[in-house]
Design a protein around this motif. Structure first.
Motif, PDB file in Angstrom:
ATOM      1  N   TYR A 158       0.920  -1.138   0.167  1.00  0.00           N
ATOM      2  CA  TYR A 158       0.132  -0.037  -0.114  1.00  0.00           C
ATOM      3  C   TYR A 158       0.734   1.266   0.079  1.00  0.00           C
ATOM      4  CZ  TYR A 158      -3.449  -3.490   1.405  1.00  0.00           C
ATOM      5  OH  TYR A 158      -4.264  -4.432   1.689  1.00  0.00           O
ATOM      6  N   PRO A 159       1.265   1.791  -1.284  1.00  0.00           N
ATOM      7  CA  PRO A 159       2.139   3.052  -1.182  1.00  0.00           C
ATOM      8  C   PRO A 159       1.489   4.012  -0.526  1.00  0.00           C
ATOM      9  CG  PRO A 159       2.123   1.807  -3.371  1.00  0.00           C
ATOM     10  CD  PRO A 159       1.039   1.452  -2.466  1.00  0.00           C
ATOM     11  N   GLU A 160       0.195   4.257  -0.526  1.00  0.00           N
ATOM     12  CA  GLU A 160      -0.406   5.265  -0.201  1.00  0.00           C
ATOM     13  C   GLU A 160      -1.669   4.805   0.987  1.00  0.00           C
ATOM     14  OE1 GLU A 160      -1.948   7.981  -2.979  1.00  0.00           O
ATOM     15  OE2 GLU A 160       0.132   8.820  -3.325  1.00  0.00           O
ATOM     16  N   ILE A 161      -1.789   5.610   2.003  1.00  0.00           N
ATOM     17  CA  ILE A 161      -2.977   5.357   2.799  1.00  0.00           C
ATOM     18  C   ILE A 161      -3.960   6.727   2.955  1.00  0.00           C
ATOM     19  CG2 ILE A 161      -3.889   4.966   5.094  1.00  0.00           C
ATOM     20  CD1 ILE A 161      -1.220   3.594   5.871  1.00  0.00           C
ATOM     21  N   PRO A 169     -15.027   8.289  -2.455  1.00  0.00           N
ATOM     22  CA  PRO A 169     -14.001   9.067  -3.004  1.00  0.00           C
ATOM     23  C   PRO A 169     -12.944   9.296  -1.722  1.00  0.00           C
ATOM     24  CG  PRO A 169     -15.929  10.457  -2.464  1.00  0.00           C
ATOM     25  CD  PRO A 169     -16.222   8.951  -2.547  1.00  0.00           C
ATOM     26  N   VAL A 170     -11.765   9.516  -1.953  1.00  0.00           N
ATOM     27  CA  VAL A 170     -10.787   9.754  -0.915  1.00  0.00           C
ATOM     28  C   VAL A 170     -10.466  11.231  -0.944  1.00  0.00           C
ATOM     29  CG1 VAL A 170      -8.305   9.054  -0.314  1.00  0.00           C
ATOM     30  CG2 VAL A 170      -9.536   7.497  -1.345  1.00  0.00           C
ATOM     31  N   PHE A 171     -10.519  11.693   0.591  1.00  0.00           N
ATOM     32  CA  PHE A 171     -10.191  13.069   0.893  1.00  0.00           C
ATOM     33  C   PHE A 171      -8.914  13.613   0.543  1.00  0.00           C
ATOM     34  CE2 PHE A 171     -14.089  12.313   2.858  1.00  0.00           C
ATOM     35  CZ  PHE A 171     -15.059  12.793   2.006  1.00  0.00           C
ATOM     36  N   THR A 172      -7.834  12.804   1.371  1.00  0.00           N
ATOM     37  CA  THR A 172      -6.649  13.109   1.360  1.00  0.00           C
ATOM     38  C   THR A 172      -5.867  11.724   1.599  1.00  0.00           C
ATOM     39  OG1 THR A 172      -4.761  14.442   2.600  1.00  0.00           O
ATOM     40  CG2 THR A 172      -6.708  13.190   3.912  1.00  0.00           C
ATOM     41  N   ALA A 173      -4.599  11.878   1.080  1.00  0.00           N
ATOM     42  CA  ALA A 173      -3.606  10.630   0.980  1.00  0.00           C
ATOM     43  C   ALA A 173      -2.406  10.867   1.717  1.00  0.00           C
ATOM     44  CB  ALA A 173      -3.925   9.978  -0.371  1.00  0.00           C
ATOM     45  N   ASP A 178       6.593   7.702   4.367  1.00  0.00           N
ATOM     46  CA  ASP A 178       6.574   8.802   5.274  1.00  0.00           C
ATOM     47  C   ASP A 178       6.047   8.533   6.446  1.00  0.00           C
ATOM     48  OD1 ASP A 178       8.432  10.013   3.142  1.00  0.00           O
ATOM     49  OD2 ASP A 178       6.583  10.979   2.326  1.00  0.00           O
ATOM     50  N   LEU A 179       4.877   7.865   6.509  1.00  0.00           N
ATOM     51  CA  LEU A 179       3.938   7.816   7.664  1.00  0.00           C
ATOM     52  C   LEU A 179       4.556   6.830   8.682  1.00  0.00           C
ATOM     53  CD1 LEU A 179       1.504   8.875   8.461  1.00  0.00           C
ATOM     54  CD2 LEU A 179       0.046   7.102   7.552  1.00  0.00           C
ATOM     55  N   LEU A 180       5.236   5.544   8.080  1.00  0.00           N
ATOM     56  CA  LEU A 180       5.522   4.546   8.890  1.00  0.00           C
ATOM     57  C   LEU A 180       7.029   4.769   8.972  1.00  0.00           C
ATOM     58  CD1 LEU A 180       3.337   1.753   7.659  1.00  0.00           C
ATOM     59  CD2 LEU A 180       2.963   3.323   9.690  1.00  0.00           C
ATOM     60  N   GLY A 181       7.563   5.231   9.963  1.00  0.00           N
ATOM     61  CA  GLY A 181       9.024   5.064  10.184  1.00  0.00           C
ATOM     62  C   GLY A 181       9.418   4.014  10.847  1.00  0.00           C
ATOM     63  N   TYR A 182      10.827   3.730  11.106  1.00  0.00           N
ATOM     64  CA  TYR A 182      11.114   2.569  11.710  1.00  0.00           C
ATOM     65  C   TYR A 182      10.379   2.535  13.367  1.00  0.00           C
ATOM     66  CZ  TYR A 182      14.600   2.628   8.122  1.00  0.00           C
ATOM     67  OH  TYR A 182      15.065   2.525   6.814  1.00  0.00           O
ATOM     68  N   MET A 183      10.685   3.550  13.967  1.00  0.00           N
ATOM     69  CA  MET A 183      10.033   3.318  15.365  1.00  0.00           C
ATOM     70  C   MET A 183       8.421   3.120  15.325  1.00  0.00           C
ATOM     71  SD  MET A 183      10.072   3.570  18.588  1.00  0.00           S
ATOM     72  CE  MET A 183      11.612   4.370  19.473  1.00  0.00           C
ATOM     73  N   VAL A 184       7.681   3.680  14.270  1.00  0.00           N
ATOM     74  CA  VAL A 184       6.332   3.322  14.544  1.00  0.00           C
ATOM     75  C   VAL A 184       6.160   2.056  13.968  1.00  0.00           C
ATOM     76  CG1 VAL A 184       4.282   4.137  13.086  1.00  0.00           C
ATOM     77  CG2 VAL A 184       5.934   5.801  13.713  1.00  0.00           C
ATOM     78  N   ILE A 185       6.887   1.423  13.141  1.00  0.00           N
ATOM     79  CA  ILE A 185       6.695   0.122  12.407  1.00  0.00           C
ATOM     80  C   ILE A 185       6.909  -0.721  13.716  1.00  0.00           C
ATOM     81  CG2 ILE A 185       7.738  -1.710  11.289  1.00  0.00           C
ATOM     82  CD1 ILE A 185       7.942   0.336   8.847  1.00  0.00           C
ATOM     83  N   GLY A 186       7.852  -0.560  14.462  1.00  0.00           N
ATOM     84  CA  GLY A 186       8.236  -1.507  15.639  1.00  0.00           C
ATOM     85  C   GLY A 186       7.100  -1.276  16.643  1.00  0.00           C
TER      86      GLY A 186
END
Length: 335
Positions: A158-161, A169-173, A178-186
């Motif tokens: 999923y390149p974009e969320i 319709p999608v309002f914003t993506a 950029d959204l999932l850094g290493y700390m967030v993934i962990g």
């Protein structure tokens, strides 16, 4: 009121005797007393039961422990001088701080997720029960390292969320990378895994409340929400909190897998230093071992006092602290 004399009929009827009251400690566990004492009733010497095999086992354990300690400090391969140079290095302390941050966030989010899943499982709604059961079954079955690597490659799927109307319709993506850094993934990976186990801990704690408590609350006409908040939850915490603190010990050790998502936690930092200095692998592994043992030891102390706190009211005598146990042993030996 008149004081009873030693020869009064009332005292004879009660079976009491004049004279000093024997010390209960002199009768306490004669089988573990090794010194000779006199029986206060007959005056005959009382000799404590000997435990030769217990002494032999203790001697064997002491010899093995001394041999291990001697090998640990006399073997030059451990390189204790290199260990001392690494253990408080800033890069190691930074990795330790990342480990603490990831563990703390995962513990909080995992507990919140576990509570939500447990309530869904006990809600009586077939759909919510099925979703909760499936989540717990799936995330307990998938190894944590597989889950972390899957999240690490999530941006390839999923390149974009986007945020919008489902199937509309999608309002914003947002860019997933950029959204999932290493700390967030962990943190997400540890929290998803931890929530599955926390849900079972919370569910078991809620089930541990006696059914009579629920029936008494129903008899009082309390609402379901008030029953849960005032009667069920306080009693369930007695089982939930110690079990979840024990679960956190495993979470600290599981955080070492964050190295596989490129997060330089304590273990990742040690691995990086070992790749730079291949001759110092053993002292670096000792550095990681000592820090993990320190963290889990602190948490074990917290777990002991949490269990001791919640044992009030459930046990007639709460477990003594190590200091109280030591004082009691010394008092018995030298009384």
């Amino acid at each position: 009121m008149f004081p009873l004399s030693a020869d009064s009929p009332a005292e004879q009827a009660l079976g009491t005797r004049a004279g000093p009251v024997p010390d209960p400690q002199e009768h306490e566990s004669p089988t573990v007393t090794t010194s000779s004492t006199a029986d206060p009733l007959t005056g005959a010497p009382v000799v404590g039961l000997r435990h030769p095999w217990r002494l032999a086992a203790s001697a064997v354990v002491l010899v093995i422990g001394a041999q291990i300690a001697h090998g640990l400090f006399s073997n030059p391969f451990y390189q204790w001088d290199r260990f001392r140079s690494y253990v408080f290095q800033p890069v190691v302390v930074d990795g330790l701080w990342i480990t603490l941050q990831a563990t703390a966030w995962s513990a909080v989010l995992g507990l919140l997720g576990g509570i939500l899943l447990a309530l869904m499982r006990l809600s009586g709604n077939p759909l919510l029960e099925a979703v909760s059961w499936t989540y717990i079954w799936l995330f307990r079955a998938v190894p944590l390292i597989v889950l972390l690597l899957f999240l690490f490659n999530f941006s390839a799927l999923y390149p974009e969320i986007g945020i919008g109307i489902p199937f509309g319709p999608v309002f914003t993506a947002f860019d997933t990378t950029d959204l999932l850094g290493y700390m967030v993934i962990g943190v997400i990976g540890l929290s998803l895994n931890e929530a599955a186990y926390a849900a079972e801990v919370v569910r078991a704690g809620l089930h541990s409340v006696d059914q009579g408590q629920h029936e008494a609350a129903d008899a009082l006409g309390l609402s379901r929400a008030r029953q849960f908040r005032r009667i069920v939850l306080p009693q369930a915490l007695r089982s939930i909190v110690p079990a979840y603190v024990n679960q956190l010990v495993g979470l600290i050790k599981a955080s070492s897998l964050l190295f596989y998502v490129s997060l330089l936690d304590l273990f990742g930092t040690v691995q990086m230093l070992a790749s730079t200095h291949p001759g110092d692998i053993v002292p670096l592994l000792l550095v990681a071992t000592v820090w993990y043992v320190f963290l889990t030891s602190v948490l074990s102390v917290v777990q002991f006092y949490v269990e001791r706190h919640y044992a009030r009211g459930a046990l007639r005598t709460i477990p003594p602290t190590p200091l109280q146990k030591f004082r009691s042993t010394v008092r018995k030996r030298f009384a």
